[in-house]
Structure formats: structure tokens, C-alpha cells
Design a protein around this motif. Sequence first.
Motif, PDB file in Angstrom:
ATOM      1  N   ALA A 179       0.836  -1.196   0.000  1.00 18.11           N
ATOM      2  CA  ALA A 179       0.000   0.000   0.000  1.00 18.11           C
ATOM      3  C   ALA A 179       0.867   1.240   0.000  1.00 18.11           C
ATOM      4  O   ALA A 179       1.631   1.465   0.945  1.00 18.11           O
ATOM      5  CB  ALA A 179      -0.915  -0.003   1.222  1.00 18.11           C
ATOM      6  N   GLU A 180       0.757   2.037  -1.079  1.00 12.99           N
ATOM      7  CA  GLU A 180       1.543   3.263  -1.193  1.00 12.99           C
ATOM      8  C   GLU A 180       0.772   4.451  -0.640  1.00 12.99           C
ATOM      9  O   GLU A 180      -0.459   4.468  -0.625  1.00 12.99           O
ATOM     10  CB  GLU A 180       1.883   3.571  -2.657  1.00 12.99           C
ATOM     11  CG  GLU A 180       2.662   2.505  -3.367  1.00 12.99           C
ATOM     12  CD  GLU A 180       1.865   1.797  -4.431  1.00 12.99           C
ATOM     13  OE1 GLU A 180       2.449   1.285  -5.396  1.00 12.99           O
ATOM     14  OE2 GLU A 180       0.622   1.759  -4.290  1.00 12.99           O
ATOM     15  N   SER A 181       1.511   5.463  -0.236  1.00  9.54           N
ATOM     16  CA  SER A 181       0.928   6.734   0.182  1.00  9.54           C
ATOM     17  C   SER A 181       1.947   7.840  -0.047  1.00  9.54           C
ATOM     18  O   SER A 181       3.147   7.558  -0.194  1.00  9.54           O
ATOM     19  CB  SER A 181       0.505   6.699   1.649  1.00  9.54           C
ATOM     20  OG  SER A 181       1.618   6.454   2.482  1.00  9.54           O
ATOM     21  N   GLY A 182       1.456   9.086  -0.090  1.00 10.06           N
ATOM     22  CA  GLY A 182       2.360  10.219  -0.151  1.00 10.06           C
ATOM     23  C   GLY A 182       2.435  10.943  -1.475  1.00 10.06           C
ATOM     24  O   GLY A 182       3.146  11.940  -1.589  1.00 10.06           O
ATOM     25  N   GLY A 183       1.746  10.465  -2.496  1.00 13.40           N
ATOM     26  CA  GLY A 183       1.763  11.178  -3.771  1.00 13.40           C
ATOM     27  C   GLY A 183       0.994  12.480  -3.686  1.00 13.40           C
ATOM     28  O   GLY A 183       0.356  12.792  -2.685  1.00 13.40           O
ATOM     29  N   GLY A 184       1.060  13.250  -4.761  1.00 13.81           N
ATOM     30  CA  GLY A 184       0.327  14.499  -4.793  1.00 13.81           C
ATOM     31  C   GLY A 184       0.851  15.438  -5.850  1.00 13.81           C
ATOM     32  O   GLY A 184       1.605  15.041  -6.747  1.00 13.81           O
ATOM     33  N   LEU A 185       0.444  16.699  -5.723  1.00 17.70           N
ATOM     34  CA  LEU A 185       0.833  17.754  -6.653  1.00 17.70           C
ATOM     35  C   LEU A 185       1.837  18.670  -5.974  1.00 17.70           C
ATOM     36  O   LEU A 185       1.623  19.100  -4.834  1.00 17.70           O
ATOM     37  CB  LEU A 185      -0.402  18.552  -7.069  1.00 17.70           C
ATOM     38  CG  LEU A 185      -0.173  19.810  -7.917  1.00 17.70           C
ATOM     39  CD1 LEU A 185       0.417  19.437  -9.268  1.00 17.70           C
ATOM     40  CD2 LEU A 185      -1.478  20.573  -8.077  1.00 17.70           C
ATOM     41  N   VAL A 186       2.928  18.954  -6.673  1.00 12.81           N
ATOM     42  CA  VAL A 186       3.969  19.811  -6.110  1.00 12.81           C
ATOM     43  C   VAL A 186       4.558  20.654  -7.227  1.00 12.81           C
ATOM     44  O   VAL A 186       4.554  20.240  -8.397  1.00 12.81           O
ATOM     45  CB  VAL A 186       5.054  18.959  -5.414  1.00 12.81           C
ATOM     46  CG1 VAL A 186       5.787  18.082  -6.417  1.00 12.81           C
ATOM     47  CG2 VAL A 186       6.026  19.815  -4.620  1.00 12.81           C
ATOM     48  N   GLN A 187       5.061  21.821  -6.874  1.00 13.73           N
ATOM     49  CA  GLN A 187       5.721  22.669  -7.864  1.00 13.73           C
ATOM     50  C   GLN A 187       7.132  22.179  -8.130  1.00 13.73           C
ATOM     51  O   GLN A 187       7.754  21.542  -7.268  1.00 13.73           O
ATOM     52  CB  GLN A 187       5.751  24.111  -7.376  1.00 13.73           C
ATOM     53  CG  GLN A 187       4.398  24.803  -7.413  1.00 13.73           C
ATOM     54  CD  GLN A 187       4.500  26.289  -7.135  1.00 13.73           C
ATOM     55  OE1 GLN A 187       5.406  26.737  -6.433  1.00 13.73           O
ATOM     56  NE2 GLN A 187       3.573  27.053  -7.689  1.00 13.73           N
ATOM     57  N   ALA A 188       7.636  22.499  -9.301  1.00 10.66           N
ATOM     58  CA  ALA A 188       9.019  22.150  -9.639  1.00 10.66           C
ATOM     59  C   ALA A 188       9.956  22.705  -8.578  1.00 10.66           C
ATOM     60  O   ALA A 188       9.795  23.832  -8.113  1.00 10.66           O
ATOM     61  CB  ALA A 188       9.377  22.695 -11.009  1.00 10.66           C
ATOM     62  N   GLY A 189      10.927  21.878  -8.208  1.00 10.18           N
ATOM     63  CA  GLY A 189      11.855  22.257  -7.161  1.00 10.18           C
ATOM     64  C   GLY A 189      11.431  21.801  -5.779  1.00 10.18           C
ATOM     65  O   GLY A 189      12.222  21.874  -4.832  1.00 10.18           O
ATOM     66  N   GLY A 190      10.199  21.356  -5.654  1.00 10.32           N
ATOM     67  CA  GLY A 190       9.675  20.927  -4.370  1.00 10.32           C
ATOM     68  C   GLY A 190      10.043  19.496  -4.033  1.00 10.32           C
ATOM     69  O   GLY A 190      10.816  18.847  -4.754  1.00 10.32           O
ATOM     70  N   SER A 191       9.481  19.016  -2.918  1.00 12.79           N
ATOM     71  CA  SER A 191       9.796  17.680  -2.415  1.00 12.79           C
ATOM     72  C   SER A 191       8.515  16.926  -2.074  1.00 12.79           C
ATOM     73  O   SER A 191       7.489  17.520  -1.731  1.00 12.79           O
ATOM     74  CB  SER A 191      10.658  17.779  -1.154  1.00 12.79           C
ATOM     75  OG  SER A 191      11.892  18.412  -1.416  1.00 12.79           O
ATOM     76  N   LEU A 192       8.603  15.611  -2.168  1.00 14.57           N
ATOM     77  CA  LEU A 192       7.559  14.705  -1.720  1.00 14.57           C
ATOM     78  C   LEU A 192       8.228  13.473  -1.135  1.00 14.57           C
ATOM     79  O   LEU A 192       9.347  13.120  -1.527  1.00 14.57           O
ATOM     80  CB  LEU A 192       6.651  14.266  -2.871  1.00 14.57           C
ATOM     81  CG  LEU A 192       5.581  15.223  -3.372  1.00 14.57           C
ATOM     82  CD1 LEU A 192       4.897  14.627  -4.602  1.00 14.57           C
ATOM     83  CD2 LEU A 192       4.549  15.522  -2.292  1.00 14.57           C
TER      84      LEU A 192
END
Length: 121
Positions: free
Chosen positions: A5-18
Motif C-alpha cells: 500500500a503506497e501513500s504520499g503522492g500528490g501535486l507539487v511545484q518544480a523544485g519541491g519535495s515529496l
Amino acid sequence: QVQLAESGGGLVQAGGSLRLSCAASGSIFSIDHMGWYRQAPGKQRELVATVASDGPTNYAGSVEGRFTISRSNAKNTVYLQMNSLKPEDTAVYYCNAEAADIPTMRWANYWGQGTQVTVSS
């Protein structure tokens, strides 16, 4: 059977972190390699990074130096810290594990359902 089970994806701006997480559950006897793959629209699934049970890691050249894979054997969990994200990192990210289950003790390759990562420019 083993489930991922994965978690933690999303939308981020270039240069950001996830940070992605993937937890293995079920009737687990042992887990060897764990890793992350990704698939962008219209492209084949590709390796991002893997980590062996005793620690050695392997990265795709396109993410080396920006992404870090790690795992907790106690928690049967693998992580992917993604820094300096680029729009070309946009994809569905899949967790993968080579594991043996109870009671068969047979080794098999397991996949998670995927988590979307979108990097905007």
C-alpha cells in the motif's frame, strides 16, 4: 499473500519535495528487494530505485542525487524521498517487493496499486 500500500503522492511545484511510503502487509515470511518504479503517460514502466534487505541501493541515472530510497525492515516499509522535483518526474509511482509468503514460502514479485505524482512547472 502479500499486499503493498503506497501513500504520499500528490501535486507539487518544480523544485519541491515529496515523500512516498509503501507498507507491506499480509502473511509475510520474508522480503528481499523493495523498490519504486514509475510510469508516465504513453511510456513504459521504468525503474526509479531499489534497496536490498541488507541495505545496498540502486538508482536510475535520472533521479540519482535527487531521490533517496530507504527502508525499515521492522515495519516492512520502503520510502522514497524525492527532492528537486522536475516536471519530467510526473508519473504514477509503483511500489515493488520481492517477497515470500506464509505458508507457501514461495518467492514472488508484488506490486502496489500506484500513487500519482504530478510536478507543475
